[in-house]
Design a protein around this motif. Structure first.
Motif, PDB file in Angstrom:
ATOM      1  N   ALA A  79      99.749  20.396 -19.460  1.00  0.00           N
ATOM      2  CA  ALA A  79     100.333  20.458 -18.126  1.00  0.00           C
ATOM      3  C   ALA A  79      99.321  20.942 -17.095  1.00  0.00           C
ATOM      4  O   ALA A  79      99.288  20.448 -15.957  1.00  0.00           O
ATOM      5  CB  ALA A  79     101.558  21.363 -18.130  1.00  0.00           C
ATOM      6  N   ALA A  83      99.021  17.814 -14.886  1.00  0.00           N
ATOM      7  CA  ALA A  83     100.026  17.945 -13.828  1.00  0.00           C
ATOM      8  C   ALA A  83      99.578  18.873 -12.709  1.00  0.00           C
ATOM      9  O   ALA A  83      99.630  18.508 -11.529  1.00  0.00           O
ATOM     10  CB  ALA A  83     101.346  18.431 -14.419  1.00  0.00           C
ATOM     11  N   THR A 132     103.697  15.207 -18.908  1.00  0.00           N
ATOM     12  CA  THR A 132     102.721  15.878 -18.044  1.00  0.00           C
ATOM     13  C   THR A 132     102.015  14.874 -17.138  1.00  0.00           C
ATOM     14  O   THR A 132     101.706  15.183 -15.981  1.00  0.00           O
ATOM     15  CB  THR A 132     101.686  16.660 -18.855  1.00  0.00           C
ATOM     16  OG1 THR A 132     100.905  15.770 -19.678  1.00  0.00           O
ATOM     17  CG2 THR A 132     102.350  17.705 -19.748  1.00  0.00           C
ATOM     18  N   ASP A 135     104.424  14.130 -14.404  1.00  0.00           N
ATOM     19  CA  ASP A 135     104.473  15.266 -13.491  1.00  0.00           C
ATOM     20  C   ASP A 135     103.262  15.257 -12.554  1.00  0.00           C
ATOM     21  O   ASP A 135     103.369  15.631 -11.382  1.00  0.00           O
ATOM     22  CB  ASP A 135     104.515  16.578 -14.270  1.00  0.00           C
ATOM     23  CG  ASP A 135     105.854  16.812 -14.956  1.00  0.00           C
ATOM     24  OD1 ASP A 135     106.827  16.104 -14.609  1.00  0.00           O
ATOM     25  OD2 ASP A 135     105.924  17.688 -15.843  1.00  0.00           O
ATOM     26  N   GLY A 136     102.099  14.833 -13.069  1.00  0.00           N
ATOM     27  CA  GLY A 136     100.912  14.721 -12.227  1.00  0.00           C
ATOM     28  C   GLY A 136     101.093  13.671 -11.144  1.00  0.00           C
ATOM     29  O   GLY A 136     100.728  13.884  -9.981  1.00  0.00           O
TER      30      GLY A 136
END
Length: 305
Positions: A79, A83, A132, A135-136
């Motif tokens: 993460a 992210a 992740t 999320d990025g």
């Protein structure tokens, strides 16, 4: 190509596509390639400091945590790199007015579709790595500004750990392999991806670049399974001595589940940036030509890498 006046910050320059980008981006300007010691992507202040010191016109983030199974046991590390670091880069790019080009993955999709995924399809990641990466993407989109997200798939090159290298290494130890035949996608040569990315970056730095921000799919045309890809690799490298048998994903117990279908439709990127349609098999041909391997002639092109 414009005059080589742009200042470019390239992160992940020792990776598969990053190594290729060092060369392909050079005609656009000065390419700065700080290593991990200088820019630890897990440290936001290190990212901000690099952007402040270099003052880039363009940031290309080719760095990522890509160990799909390893991410299941290291979600915080994944993460932080996949992210949080993209969010910090997007904020820094917005502050300085730079373009941010960031790579994402076909694995943001759950694989339940049976037609090529477009940018309008909703992501639904099914493992830690892909969550992740999604999320990025979301972090960059939330910041806004001058950014392009490029989703690609099934990367291979002469460097690092990848499917092509793994298959050829295993072929040296056995004459019979079983390879998954129920996961479909598009193999992508890092050299082709770097060339296409450079064309995109050149366009972004031009007068009409501002109208082209957004998310794009960037892979070749066609599709295959890992089994089909393995057979194509062995044919290219003259390994007719290796028998390849198809098996289902159930034959392998992996820490992270994989989506069964992640074929990307890259027509939007081709139209926006005037990119040619290139089949995945043509990319494999060029890859073998690049490393000096004649079709049907077995060699050891990875021995020194």
């Amino acid at each position: 190509m414009p005059d080589a006046t742009a200042s470019i910050l390239l992160l992940g320059a020792t990776g598969q596509v990053g190594h290729e980008l060092r060369c392909t981006l050079a005609p656009l300007g000065a390419v700065h390639t700080p290593g991990r010691a200088a820019v630890d992507l897990r440290v936001p202040d290190a990212i901000r400091r690099a952007v402040d010191e270099i003052g880039p016109d363009l940031i290309v983030n080719a760095a990522a945590y890509t160990d799909v199974d390893g991410a299941e046991d290291a979600p915080r590390r994944a993460a932080a790199i996949n992210a949080e670091a993209p969010r910090v880069l997007a904020e820094a790019a917005q502050t300085t007015g730079a373009w941010l080009v960031h790579y994402s993955t076909d694995y943001v999709f759950d694989g339940t579709k049976r037609a090529p995924y477009t940018e309008d399809d909703a992501p639904n990641p099914i493992n830690v790595y892909s969550r992740t990466k999604r999320d990025g993407e979301a972090a960059i989109q939330a910041v806004g500004g001058r950014h392009v997200i490029l989703r690609t798939s099934w990367m291979y090159s002469r460097r690092r750990s990848n499917f092509v290298r793994t298959m050829l290494r295993l072929a040296d130890d056995t004459d019979r392999l079983t390879v998954v035949d129920d996961q479909l996608g598009v193999p992508t040569w890092a050299g082709w991806l770097a060339e296409a990315t450079t064309t995109i970056c050149n366009s972004l730095l031009g007068a009409e670049g501002a109208s082209k921000a957004g998310c794009y799919h960037l892979a070749g045309t066609g599709q295959t399974s890992w089994y089909g890809f393995a057979r194509a690799v062995f044919a290219q490298f003259g390994r007719t001595d290796v028998a390849v048998e198809p098996v289902s994903s159930d034959a392998y117990d992996t820490a992270a589940p994989r989506p069964a279908y992640t074929v990307l439709d890259s027509s939007r990127a081709r139209a926006a940036f005037d990119l040619p349609a290139t089949t995945w098999t043509a990319q494999l041909d060029r890859f073998c030509e690049r490393i000096g391997t004649e079709k049907g002639t077995p060699k050891a092109p990875f021995a020194s890498v």
